[in-house]
Design an enzyme around this catalytic site. Sequence first.
Site, PDB file in Angstrom:
ATOM      1  N   TRP A 167      30.729 122.103  65.181  1.00 24.98           N
ATOM      2  CA  TRP A 167      30.494 120.745  65.665  1.00 24.98           C
ATOM      3  C   TRP A 167      30.962 119.760  64.602  1.00 24.98           C
ATOM      4  O   TRP A 167      30.609 119.882  63.429  1.00 24.98           O
ATOM      5  CB  TRP A 167      29.002 120.582  65.958  1.00 24.98           C
ATOM      6  CG  TRP A 167      28.580 119.240  66.456  1.00 24.98           C
ATOM      7  CD1 TRP A 167      29.143 118.517  67.473  1.00 24.98           C
ATOM      8  CD2 TRP A 167      27.473 118.457  65.985  1.00 24.98           C
ATOM      9  NE1 TRP A 167      28.466 117.338  67.662  1.00 24.98           N
ATOM     10  CE2 TRP A 167      27.439 117.281  66.763  1.00 24.98           C
ATOM     11  CE3 TRP A 167      26.521 118.653  64.988  1.00 24.98           C
ATOM     12  CZ2 TRP A 167      26.480 116.293  66.560  1.00 24.98           C
ATOM     13  CZ3 TRP A 167      25.566 117.676  64.794  1.00 24.98           C
ATOM     14  CH2 TRP A 167      25.545 116.506  65.569  1.00 24.98           C
TER      15      TRP A 167
ATOM     16  N   ASP B 103      21.073 125.851  63.512  1.00 29.92           N
ATOM     17  CA  ASP B 103      21.186 124.651  64.336  1.00 29.92           C
ATOM     18  C   ASP B 103      20.955 125.084  65.778  1.00 29.92           C
ATOM     19  O   ASP B 103      21.796 125.756  66.378  1.00 29.92           O
ATOM     20  CB  ASP B 103      22.576 124.021  64.175  1.00 29.92           C
ATOM     21  CG  ASP B 103      22.695 122.696  64.915  1.00 29.92           C
ATOM     22  OD1 ASP B 103      21.753 122.321  65.627  1.00 29.92           O
ATOM     23  OD2 ASP B 103      23.758 122.040  64.789  1.00 29.92           O
TER      24      ASP B 103
ATOM     25  N   LYS C 228      19.678 118.490  75.046  1.00 33.04           N
ATOM     26  CA  LYS C 228      20.291 119.267  76.120  1.00 33.04           C
ATOM     27  C   LYS C 228      19.245 119.931  77.005  1.00 33.04           C
ATOM     28  O   LYS C 228      19.295 119.818  78.229  1.00 33.04           O
ATOM     29  CB  LYS C 228      21.218 120.338  75.528  1.00 33.04           C
ATOM     30  CG  LYS C 228      22.267 119.816  74.550  1.00 33.04           C
ATOM     31  CD  LYS C 228      23.236 118.845  75.190  1.00 33.04           C
ATOM     32  CE  LYS C 228      24.440 118.542  74.293  1.00 33.04           C
ATOM     33  NZ  LYS C 228      24.108 117.907  73.016  1.00 33.04           N
TER      34      LYS C 228
END
Length: 431
Positions: free
Chosen positions: A160, A242, A278
């Site tokens: 990311w 993460d 999310k």
Amino acid sequence: MSSIQRSAAAVHRLQCLERQFTHAEQTSSVWAHVPQAPADPILGVTQAFQADTDGRRLNLGVGAYRTEEGKPLVLSAVRQAEQRLVADLSRNKEYRPMGGDPTFCKLSRELAFGSDCPVSAAERVATVQTLSGTGALRVGADFLKRYYPTKVVYLPDPTWGNHNNIFGNAVGLEVRKYRYYHPKTRGLDYQGLIDDLSSAPYGAVVVLHACAHNPTGVDPTMDQWGGVLRVVHERRLLPFFDSAYQGFASGDLDADAAALRMFTRSGLELLLSQSYAKNMGLYGERAGALSIVSHCPAAAKRVQSQLCAVIRPMYSSPPMHGAAIVVTVLSDPQLYSLWKRELADMSARIQRMRTALKSALLDVGCPGNWDHITNQIGMFSFTGLNRTQCENMTKQWHVYMTMDGRISMAGLSASRAKYLAEAIKDSVTNC
């Protein structure tokens, strides 16, 4: 000269002076040397999409779930939780503690590590509420810069984009890469990953995507996670997980936390960033958590105090509404059950879009092997398209995506799968 004339003359002089000062400020601003910042490679995609008026436009750059109709989704569990919160007149708008809502932190630990996790029971985990996953990563990186002796962080290649910004640009840690994605197989470069981490300095920090790797959608198998764990122990590396997609990747909260729990139960100290953007659709509510596992309760207590010290000059205390939604959903059996069903539904729709796209690519006769579309998992697919092909996708077909070939499967609908397949075919064939 009358008083009216004198007043008019005074006003005129003031206007002249104002124009002079304004002109001087415009031509000699103290900020004149500041360069224009480049557009964010991810957020800039949405801005370009919004400026496009073509009726065929398709936004596959956004990292947010969309319905079949291309609309944002607010989960029913979240709606019901909000209604309860609004109806509760005993609630107020007072500041939260620096570390956030203690109940939110407790429930977040249980969700990630499991309700039966021994490290939680032994009070060996320090947890603070953060500004979503980005805030958790930033607070964690700042803490590492202050208190962890090894200032080297290994990031997967690719990863990311904000990981580099946070650990490198913002905090100033030394960022190195380890191999992760194999372009030829469009899968995991497991041997490269093992080789790179095996040569990492003792004690280096290694960032690991807990599930649904962004941007590739390629995850290790549990056996491969076991191999990574062995290297982490051998090199005494410090894992920083993460976790942005727990429950969203496979539709199963426990399955998506399996790697994290494997590492935790092996006795490692580690860090964990959690996001509810999310899996609860709380993108704009900025609800997240940072947890740090220590070997003893006394160390965890000191870590907790220093995390609050990091937060104080950064944003002082976290927002309350998103965290209150999370607490309401996780603590109520009915809402929790509803949320899990909705998670499974979102995950299943994304998998259907993978199947639909692969079928459409075969139907239009697109050159190449596209098995990776259905082999990958989570919100994103790493298509394998190069930059020139991606540019053609946008310029000729009005398909908006990042230039590394990543597309958001959550932004696709069954009705647009053939159009996307035709765009990919044209780009692969002619670029």
